[in-house]
Design an enzyme around this catalytic site. Structure first.
Site, PDB file in Angstrom:
ATOM      1  N   ARG A  87      59.980  37.176  25.243  1.00 19.90           N
ATOM      2  CA  ARG A  87      61.186  37.942  24.919  1.00 19.90           C
ATOM      3  C   ARG A  87      61.851  38.381  26.225  1.00 19.90           C
ATOM      4  NH1 ARG A  87      61.878  43.847  24.104  1.00 19.90           N
ATOM      5  NH2 ARG A  87      63.853  44.141  23.024  1.00 19.90           N
ATOM      6  N   HIS A 131      70.145  44.584  26.819  1.00 23.85           N
ATOM      7  CA  HIS A 131      69.078  45.510  27.203  1.00 23.85           C
ATOM      8  C   HIS A 131      69.657  46.419  28.288  1.00 23.85           C
ATOM      9  CE1 HIS A 131      64.455  45.950  27.063  1.00 23.85           C
ATOM     10  NE2 HIS A 131      64.901  46.963  27.793  1.00 23.85           N
ATOM     11  N   GLU A 176      66.891  48.927  21.642  1.00 25.14           N
ATOM     12  CA  GLU A 176      66.814  50.385  21.687  1.00 25.14           C
ATOM     13  C   GLU A 176      68.173  51.073  21.861  1.00 25.14           C
ATOM     14  OE1 GLU A 176      63.914  51.710  24.514  1.00 25.14           O
ATOM     15  OE2 GLU A 176      62.273  50.668  23.528  1.00 25.14           O
ATOM     16  N   ASN A 303      59.707  48.787  18.729  1.00 24.33           N
ATOM     17  CA  ASN A 303      59.108  49.174  20.005  1.00 24.33           C
ATOM     18  C   ASN A 303      58.354  50.471  19.794  1.00 24.33           C
ATOM     19  OD1 ASN A 303      60.461  47.000  21.026  1.00 24.33           O
ATOM     20  ND2 ASN A 303      61.720  48.152  22.479  1.00 24.33           N
ATOM     21  N   TYR A 305      55.519  53.179  21.758  1.00 20.70           N
ATOM     22  CA  TYR A 305      54.707  53.579  22.911  1.00 20.70           C
ATOM     23  C   TYR A 305      53.820  54.792  22.630  1.00 20.70           C
ATOM     24  CZ  TYR A 305      57.264  50.203  25.659  1.00 20.70           C
ATOM     25  OH  TYR A 305      57.776  49.031  26.135  1.00 20.70           O
ATOM     26  N   GLU A 370      57.932  45.480  21.644  1.00 19.54           N
ATOM     27  CA  GLU A 370      57.403  46.097  22.862  1.00 19.54           C
ATOM     28  C   GLU A 370      56.281  47.052  22.498  1.00 19.54           C
ATOM     29  OE1 GLU A 370      60.167  48.149  25.465  1.00 19.54           O
ATOM     30  OE2 GLU A 370      61.654  46.563  25.247  1.00 19.54           O
TER      31      GLU A 370
HETATM   32  C1  FCB Z   1      61.401  50.801  26.680  1.00 16.39           C
HETATM   33  C2  FCB Z   1      62.394  49.836  27.279  1.00 16.39           C
HETATM   34  C3  FCB Z   1      61.792  48.906  28.292  1.00 16.39           C
HETATM   35  C4  FCB Z   1      60.769  49.601  29.164  1.00 16.39           C
HETATM   36  C5  FCB Z   1      59.777  50.337  28.326  1.00 16.39           C
HETATM   37  C6  FCB Z   1      58.683  51.019  29.114  1.00 16.39           C
HETATM   38  O1  FCB Z   1      62.071  51.935  26.249  1.00 16.39           O
HETATM   39  O2  FCB Z   1      62.984  49.055  26.272  1.00 16.39           O
HETATM   40  O3  FCB Z   1      62.842  48.347  29.033  1.00 16.39           O
HETATM   41  O4  FCB Z   1      61.401  50.392  30.078  1.00 16.39           O
HETATM   42  O5  FCB Z   1      60.430  51.285  27.546  1.00 16.39           O
END
Ligand code: FCB
Length: 465
Positions: A87, A131, A176, A303, A305, A370
């Site tokens: 990607r 992006h 995002e 995405n 985290y 992500e």
């Molecule tokens: C996300 C972004 C990516 C990267 C990660 C850690 O928010 O899409 O570009 O910075 O975080």
């Protein structure tokens, strides 16, 4: 490449569906460098990163991981790792240096070479159109606060799909939009660095409108695998007090539901509309917009985290809120271990998120576009990079995803963030997310233990499915 076994107890008994896509992700400004090459115009991230005080150490993406020149080597690495997909994003200012009008063929040619290299190595390209690197020329006329930018985005989508639609099957419009809109225009920590709730609300809507219009252009060109990537942060109240519960509702509204609901169901959540209106920053919706925004999707990019616990209170000085009307909400520090970004590690919340999406967007396949973590990696005397924390994060999140799949979440793919260490936006080069280490002085690539582990997981998947 040395063989590397998956940690014995990891992913025990877990399998992934046949055809499951395993890849890694990057973004143009974070890896390419060569910002003046082949007629590329400036983007808002060039301007922002070159403005003193905006980024860690004044770091910019001028050189980054030099991927623009080293892409064959990087594609070879992907093939060695056994990735089935990659990607990446196209830099709008390489294709249309002024954002609109004249097309720069050399910019398109770069992406054509990249895609051909990928296909030649058996790695399926997944292309993201945006992006975060808006052409600076469009910012001069208001950027995403200007409704016209949505139409320009659709024009750009048409140019790229005309050039690459014969060889790229998987297309995504935005990465995002929450970050582009709210970090870019509310907290100001990202380009274009504004702190204006009215601008932020306008950007939210125009990004989504741009998504819908671009989706139309891609469909017209025959695209059959089309998605949008949203970033989800589950919000938990710190207590069951009415005020804390309401704080979590408000942040969940703007972080998660304000983007999901219009894209998937063609409506903004009523509570979010009310919150924004009360804050004097209404969404500038015109008749018919929501029908455009709800263009049919083939998959939703997810995405993930970390999760966030929130309460009402006084924000620490120098920490502007990312949310409209969020001045009275505080994010709690996560429990250790925290990554070098200061983010917590919560694989269980990942399972819950995927199940929440199963219920909120029934029938829509999910692709994790992500997921990853930053740690303080170093190349040791033997030339190895031991990153046990990232190995642990990776395996626990793959396990959490497998759990969600077993419980009915229709997840079709997983892209690790990131293939390479790269320019982590306002945090610069101090944050390393790669499966592959980059020595920025020499541009030498070294596969980390986590990269070897991921390759072993993928091998096992290929052998057992
Ligand atoms: C996300 C972004 C990516 C990267 C990660 C850690 O928010 O899409 O570009 O910075 O975080």
């Amino acid at each position: 490449m040395t063989t590397f076994d998956v940690r014995a107890d990891a992913l025990d008994g877990r399998t992934f569906p046949p055809g499951f896509v395993f890849g890694a992700a990057t973004a143009a400004y974070q890896i390419e460098g060569s910002v003046d090459a082949d007629g590329r115009g400036p983007s808002i991230w060039d301007t922002f990163s070159h403005t003193p005080g905006r980024t860690f150490g004044g770091h910019t993406g001028d050189v980054a991981a030099d991927h623009y020149r080293r892409f064959p080597e990087d594609v070879a690495l992907m093939a060695d790792l056994g990735l089935s997909a990659y990607r990446f994003s196209v830099a709008w200012p390489r294709v249309l240096p002024q954002g609109a009008g004249r097309v720069e063929q050399r910019g398109l040619d770069f992406y054509r070479r990249l895609v051909d290299e990928l296909l030649g190595r058996g790695v399926e390209p997944w292309l993201t159109l945006y992006h975060w690197d808006l052409p600076q020329a469009l910012q001069e006329s208001g950027g995403w606060t200007d409704r016209d930018t949505a139409a320009r985005f659709a024009d750009y989508a048409g140019v790229v799909v005309a050039a690459l639609g014969d060889r790229v099957r998987h297309w995504s419009t935005l990465n995002e939009p929450m970050c582009s809109a709210l970090l870019g225009h509310r907290s100001g920590q990202h380009a274009p660095g504004q702190q204006d709730p009215v601008a932020a609300a306008r950007a939210v809507h125009h990004l989504l409108l741009g998504h819908g219009l671009a989706a139309g252009a891609l469909r017209d060109a025959g695209v059959e695998s089309l998605g949008i990537t949203l970033n989800f942060t589950p919000m938990t109240p710190a207590s069951d007090s009415v005020a804390d519960v309401d704080a979590a509702r408000r942040l969940d509204g703007q972080q998660n539901r304000m983007f999901l609901e219009p894209a998937v169901h063609g409506r903004y959540p009523a509570d979010v509309v009310a919150d924004l209106t009360a804050a004097g920053a209404p969404l500038p919706v015109q008749d018919g917009d929501l029908d455009v925004i709800a263009a049919p999707l083939d998959w939703l990019g997810v995405n993930y985290y970390f999760e966030q616990t929130v309460r009402v209170g006084t924000r620490p000085p120098g920490r502007p809120t990312s949310f409209i009307g969020g001045e009275d909400v505080v994010e709690l520090d996560p429990e250790p271990p925290t990554t070098t970004m200061g983010w917590g590690v919560s694989p269980e919340a990942f399972t819950d998120l995927l199940l929440w999406l199963r219920d909120r967007a029934p029938g829509l396949p999910l692709v994790v576009t992500e997921n990853g973590s930053a740690w303080a990696d170093e190349v040791d005397a033997e030339g190895a990079v031991h990153d046990p924390e990232r190995v642990d994060y990776l395996l626990r999140h793959l396990d959490a995803m497998a759990e969600a799949i077993e419980r009915g979440a229709d997840v079709r793919g997983y892209f690790a963030w990131s293939l390479l260490d790269n320019y982590e936006w306002a945090r610069g080069y101090a944050q390393r997310f790669g499966l592959v280490h980059v020595d920025y002085a020499t541009q030498r690539r070294t596969v980390k233990d986590s990269g070897h582990t991921y390759a072993a997981v993928l091998r096992r998947h290929r052998e057992t499915s």
